[in-house]
Design an enzyme around this catalytic site. Sequence first.
Site, mmCIF file in Angstrom:
data_model
loop_
_atom_site.group_PDB
_atom_site.id
_atom_site.type_symbol
_atom_site.label_atom_id
_atom_site.label_comp_id
_atom_site.label_asym_id
_atom_site.label_seq_id
_atom_site.Cartn_x
_atom_site.Cartn_y
_atom_site.Cartn_z
ATOM 1 N N SER A 10 56.197 61.707 -22.049
ATOM 2 C CA SER A 10 56.890 61.553 -23.239
ATOM 3 C C SER A 10 58.124 61.970 -23.482
ATOM 4 O O SER A 10 58.261 63.374 -23.088
ATOM 5 C CB SER A 10 55.966 62.088 -24.470
ATOM 6 O OG SER A 10 56.580 62.036 -25.711
ATOM 7 N N HIS A 35 56.788 57.010 -21.910
ATOM 8 C CA HIS A 35 56.333 56.960 -23.216
ATOM 9 C C HIS A 35 57.716 57.429 -24.276
ATOM 10 O O HIS A 35 58.178 58.375 -24.186
ATOM 11 C CB HIS A 35 55.332 57.995 -23.365
ATOM 12 C CG HIS A 35 54.501 58.087 -24.776
ATOM 13 N ND1 HIS A 35 53.527 57.125 -25.303
ATOM 14 C CD2 HIS A 35 54.831 58.705 -25.876
ATOM 15 C CE1 HIS A 35 53.219 57.376 -26.427
ATOM 16 N NE2 HIS A 35 53.978 58.345 -27.060
ATOM 17 N N ASP A 37 58.803 58.080 -28.188
ATOM 18 C CA ASP A 37 57.981 58.324 -29.386
ATOM 19 C C ASP A 37 59.274 58.069 -30.464
ATOM 20 O O ASP A 37 60.162 58.971 -30.628
ATOM 21 C CB ASP A 37 58.046 59.804 -29.440
ATOM 22 C CG ASP A 37 56.599 60.025 -28.983
ATOM 23 O OD1 ASP A 37 55.406 59.484 -29.002
ATOM 24 O OD2 ASP A 37 56.357 60.889 -28.008
ATOM 25 N N MET A 39 60.123 57.899 -34.400
ATOM 26 C CA MET A 39 59.688 58.458 -35.866
ATOM 27 C C MET A 39 60.761 58.195 -36.711
ATOM 28 O O MET A 39 61.982 58.513 -36.295
ATOM 29 C CB MET A 39 59.441 60.179 -35.518
ATOM 30 C CG MET A 39 58.625 60.527 -34.342
ATOM 31 S SD MET A 39 58.240 61.979 -34.324
ATOM 32 C CE MET A 39 57.219 62.369 -32.840
ATOM 33 N N HIS A 68 55.877 54.025 -28.707
ATOM 34 C CA HIS A 68 54.794 54.564 -29.749
ATOM 35 C C HIS A 68 55.716 54.476 -31.153
ATOM 36 O O HIS A 68 56.294 55.591 -31.094
ATOM 37 C CB HIS A 68 54.325 55.790 -29.305
ATOM 38 C CG HIS A 68 53.345 56.397 -30.320
ATOM 39 N ND1 HIS A 68 53.088 57.618 -30.077
ATOM 40 C CD2 HIS A 68 52.577 56.061 -31.213
ATOM 41 C CE1 HIS A 68 52.052 58.060 -31.025
ATOM 42 N NE2 HIS A 68 52.052 57.111 -31.812
ATOM 43 N N MET A 70 55.777 55.331 -34.747
ATOM 44 C CA MET A 70 55.385 56.160 -35.824
ATOM 45 C C MET A 70 56.020 56.064 -37.111
ATOM 46 O O MET A 70 56.923 56.967 -37.398
ATOM 47 C CB MET A 70 55.350 57.706 -35.278
ATOM 48 C CG MET A 70 54.120 58.100 -34.360
ATOM 49 S SD MET A 70 54.281 59.614 -33.293
ATOM 50 C CE MET A 70 55.682 58.831 -32.243
ATOM 51 N N MET A 140 45.029 59.457 -31.049
ATOM 52 C CA MET A 140 45.986 60.707 -31.150
ATOM 53 C C MET A 140 45.199 61.987 -31.123
ATOM 54 O O MET A 140 44.474 62.273 -31.831
ATOM 55 C CB MET A 140 46.964 60.485 -32.573
ATOM 56 C CG MET A 140 47.854 59.463 -32.737
ATOM 57 S SD MET A 140 48.987 59.497 -31.446
ATOM 58 C CE MET A 140 49.791 61.146 -31.723
ATOM 59 N N GLY A 145 54.024 63.617 -34.876
ATOM 60 C CA GLY A 145 55.304 64.197 -35.504
ATOM 61 C C GLY A 145 56.101 65.165 -34.531
ATOM 62 O O GLY A 145 57.357 64.853 -34.696
ATOM 63 N N PHE A 146 55.434 65.666 -33.606
ATOM 64 C CA PHE A 146 55.921 66.791 -33.011
ATOM 65 C C PHE A 146 55.303 66.735 -31.587
ATOM 66 O O PHE A 146 54.144 66.583 -31.556
ATOM 67 C CB PHE A 146 55.934 68.270 -33.696
ATOM 68 C CG PHE A 146 56.624 68.218 -35.233
ATOM 69 C CD1 PHE A 146 57.908 68.394 -35.152
ATOM 70 C CD2 PHE A 146 55.969 67.927 -36.177
ATOM 71 C CE1 PHE A 146 58.445 68.188 -36.571
ATOM 72 C CE2 PHE A 146 56.429 67.829 -37.423
ATOM 73 C CZ PHE A 146 57.708 67.953 -37.749
ATOM 74 N N GLY A 147 56.381 67.247 -30.653
ATOM 75 C CA GLY A 147 55.516 67.793 -29.434
ATOM 76 C C GLY A 147 55.023 69.083 -29.396
ATOM 77 O O GLY A 147 55.428 69.664 -30.355
ATOM 78 N N GLY A 148 54.377 69.395 -28.162
ATOM 79 C CA GLY A 148 54.050 70.769 -28.246
ATOM 80 C C GLY A 148 53.070 71.312 -28.914
ATOM 81 O O GLY A 148 53.005 72.498 -29.098
ATOM 82 N N ASP A 178 47.056 60.669 -26.602
ATOM 83 C CA ASP A 178 48.589 60.948 -26.883
ATOM 84 C C ASP A 178 48.404 62.604 -27.635
ATOM 85 O O ASP A 178 48.388 62.517 -28.810
ATOM 86 C CB ASP A 178 49.040 60.016 -27.447
ATOM 87 C CG ASP A 178 50.724 60.440 -27.672
ATOM 88 O OD1 ASP A 178 51.263 61.483 -27.328
ATOM 89 O OD2 ASP A 178 51.565 59.738 -28.590
ATOM 90 N N GLY A 179 48.878 63.704 -26.887
ATOM 91 C CA GLY A 179 49.123 64.924 -27.578
ATOM 92 C C GLY A 179 48.507 66.012 -27.177
ATOM 93 O O GLY A 179 47.211 66.085 -26.909
ATOM 94 N N GLY A 180 48.987 66.859 -26.817
ATOM 95 C CA GLY A 180 48.273 68.250 -26.231
ATOM 96 C C GLY A 180 47.992 68.208 -25.082
ATOM 97 O O GLY A 180 46.856 69.086 -24.615
ATOM 98 N N GLY A 200 54.037 65.106 -22.841
ATOM 99 C CA GLY A 200 55.521 65.397 -23.119
ATOM 100 C C GLY A 200 55.963 66.759 -22.628
ATOM 101 O O GLY A 200 56.469 66.912 -21.473
ATOM 102 N N SER A 201 55.410 67.857 -23.530
ATOM 103 C CA SER A 201 55.789 69.275 -23.136
ATOM 104 C C SER A 201 55.505 69.758 -21.692
ATOM 105 O O SER A 201 56.219 70.435 -21.088
ATOM 106 C CB SER A 201 55.517 70.169 -24.270
ATOM 107 O OG SER A 201 54.315 69.873 -24.591
HETATM 108 C C1 DX5 Z 1 53.527 63.197 -31.094
HETATM 109 C C2 DX5 Z 1 53.748 62.197 -30.004
HETATM 110 C C3 DX5 Z 1 53.511 62.548 -28.655
HETATM 111 C C4 DX5 Z 1 53.976 63.881 -28.195
HETATM 112 C C5 DX5 Z 1 53.262 64.266 -27.168
HETATM 113 O O1 DX5 Z 1 53.650 62.875 -32.350
HETATM 114 O O2 DX5 Z 1 53.270 60.966 -30.199
HETATM 115 O O3 DX5 Z 1 53.797 61.518 -27.826
HETATM 116 O O4 DX5 Z 1 55.150 63.689 -27.700
HETATM 117 O O5 DX5 Z 1 53.709 65.522 -26.562
HETATM 118 P P1 DX5 Z 1 52.875 66.766 -26.156
HETATM 119 O O6 DX5 Z 1 52.572 66.263 -24.796
HETATM 120 O O7 DX5 Z 1 53.812 67.813 -25.959
HETATM 121 O O8 DX5 Z 1 51.760 66.959 -27.132
HETATM 122 ZN ZN ZN Z 2 53.564 59.139 -28.719
#
Ligand code: DX5
Ligand code: ZN
Length: 222
Positions: A10, A35, A37, A39, A68, A70, A140, A145-148, A178-180, A200-201
Amino acid sequence: MDGEILIAPSILSADFGCLAEQVKQAAEGGADLIHVDVMDGHFVPNITIGPLVVEAVKRSTALPLDVHLMIDSPEKYLDHFIEAGASWLSFHAEATNHAHRLIQRIKEYPSVKAGVALNPATPVTYLQYILEDLDFVVVMSVNPGFGGQGFIPSSLNKIEVVRHMIDSQGLDVKIEVDGGISDKNANKVVLKGAEIIVAGSAVFGAKNIPKAVRGIRKAASI
Ligand code: DX5
Ligand code: ZN
């Protein structure tokens, strides 16, 4: 399941000052999808990118873009993101009253894969009457909303239940998580039935981006 795991870095955690270069490094590491994102500051409390940036990313890579959304009112923007280069396109269940209609609209583009994303609190029963029309479901594993953010453990059960729904109906629908996700937990989501891993992160926060992609793929091979 055919056993093939797709890795989808991502770009939310990428350095946007050298986005093309970072995407190239993810591709070097063997990424399958990029990917993206999107928003809007309404559906989620963050604003990221629009079709113009998707178009620029598209020009920078041969990899398919997994967009994706959002955003509220996804019906207003579907066509823009497809025209900008989305090959996989997901919108959120919670963002529309007309999921079935939106899926049909995406399917009017034969080369685009249609997905629906479920927030952590959204029940899987939402999928019951649309599953057969989907190419993928996005589970999800963080609140969007946020990475990391940290992986929400109840997502594992959700992946398993969705996997059962798909397999018991003999459908060919992929589960994206998707996420974490990192090399520490990628194997857990794959064991439950995920086939597309967004990270992502764990990818763009790493010093060595290609190595990070390879590490997640290795961790995901079970
Ligand atoms: C969250 C995003 C994810 C996010 C994943 O709102 O949809 O795609 O960027 O990032 P990590 O892998 O850091 O959770
Ligand atoms: Zn995403």
